[in-house]
Design a protein around this motif. Sequence first.
Motif, short mmCIF file in Angstrom:
data_model
loop_
_atom_site.label_atom_id
_atom_site.label_comp_id
_atom_site.label_asym_id
_atom_site.label_seq_id
_atom_site.Cartn_x
_atom_site.Cartn_y
_atom_site.Cartn_z
N GLY A 38 0.82 -1.21 0.00
CA GLY A 38 0.00 0.00 0.00
C GLY A 38 0.85 1.25 0.00
O GLY A 38 0.86 2.02 -0.97
N PHE A 39 1.59 1.45 1.07
CA PHE A 39 2.42 2.65 1.22
C PHE A 39 3.55 2.66 0.19
O PHE A 39 3.78 3.66 -0.50
CB PHE A 39 2.99 2.71 2.63
N GLY A 40 4.26 1.54 0.07
CA GLY A 40 5.41 1.48 -0.83
C GLY A 40 5.03 1.70 -2.28
O GLY A 40 5.70 2.45 -3.01
N PRO A 54 13.62 0.90 -6.85
CA PRO A 54 12.27 1.46 -6.67
C PRO A 54 12.00 1.68 -5.18
O PRO A 54 12.55 0.97 -4.32
CB PRO A 54 11.35 0.37 -7.24
N TYR A 55 11.15 2.65 -4.87
CA TYR A 55 10.88 2.99 -3.47
C TYR A 55 10.38 1.79 -2.69
O TYR A 55 10.77 1.58 -1.53
CB TYR A 55 9.87 4.13 -3.40
N GLN A 56 9.52 0.98 -3.29
CA GLN A 56 8.99 -0.20 -2.61
C GLN A 56 10.11 -1.14 -2.19
O GLN A 56 10.10 -1.69 -1.08
CB GLN A 56 8.00 -0.93 -3.52
N VAL A 57 11.09 -1.32 -3.06
CA VAL A 57 12.23 -2.19 -2.75
C VAL A 57 13.12 -1.53 -1.70
O VAL A 57 13.63 -2.19 -0.79
CB VAL A 57 13.03 -2.51 -4.03
N TYR A 58 13.31 -0.20 -1.83
CA TYR A 58 14.18 0.51 -0.90
C TYR A 58 13.69 0.41 0.55
O TYR A 58 14.49 0.25 1.48
CB TYR A 58 14.29 1.99 -1.31
N ILE A 59 12.36 0.54 0.75
CA ILE A 59 11.84 0.51 2.12
C ILE A 59 11.63 -0.90 2.64
O ILE A 59 11.34 -1.08 3.83
CB ILE A 59 10.52 1.30 2.24
#
Length: 248
Positions: A38-40, A54-59
């Motif tokens: 959701g957030f990522g 990608p941001y999802q992978v980073y977080i």
Amino acid sequence: MNELEGMYAVWLREAKIYVREKERLISSGVSPLLWIFGFGTGIGANLKSIEGYPYQVYIYPGIVVMAVLFTSLFYGIYIIWDRKLDFLKEVLVAPVSRASVFTGKVLGGVTDAMVQVIFLLIIGLFINIPLKPLIVIEAFFMLMLISVAMVSIGLVIGANLKSPEGFGLVINFVMWPMFFFSNALFTLENIPPWLTTLTYINPMTYGVDAVRGIILGINHFPFYLDISVMLIFSAIMMVLGVLSFRKM
């Protein structure tokens, strides 16, 4: 009964309780998935890649640490319920030291958190997280160290409070600042000085940095600093935990 048998007995009881409470197994995986997907995904759609990911992978490493943080801290509430059900009295009068009882409890809490970690590592394979066997092993042990520290904090708080409601209030003042003032969701570059100060004094920052370095190869601090901070912090929390159990 020797000390190892005492620790094993306490750990086994905690593990059996966790396995029997199916709702804990299910609910513990829902929150991290919401953050990842959701957030990522939502925030990532409006951001460029960070450090080539990608941001999802980073977080992802930060969300895994968050899951360990939440599960481990909230584990401390069970010491309050044990006291209410008079089970704690039986344990404390057993012919084993309070340190062994505390260690058994810590191992029980760490086991709970590591079950969730295994689930999230499997999820990581489906979102292109570079999880090779050696990376998985290294990340698992680093997350275990983080869990030891966080379970100890939860038990320290639980040992000094008498009501679940009071525990919930106190733990929220500990849990959310540790999460949001770490680098779980953002980089440490180009942030305001006041936020830099808060992140640098937050031990979770070093835990997240270590896990992100292991999984993605991105480190803000040297790895030896990350693990040193977590080792020292874990040792301090365990000492405080033993002292709290001796006063109970």
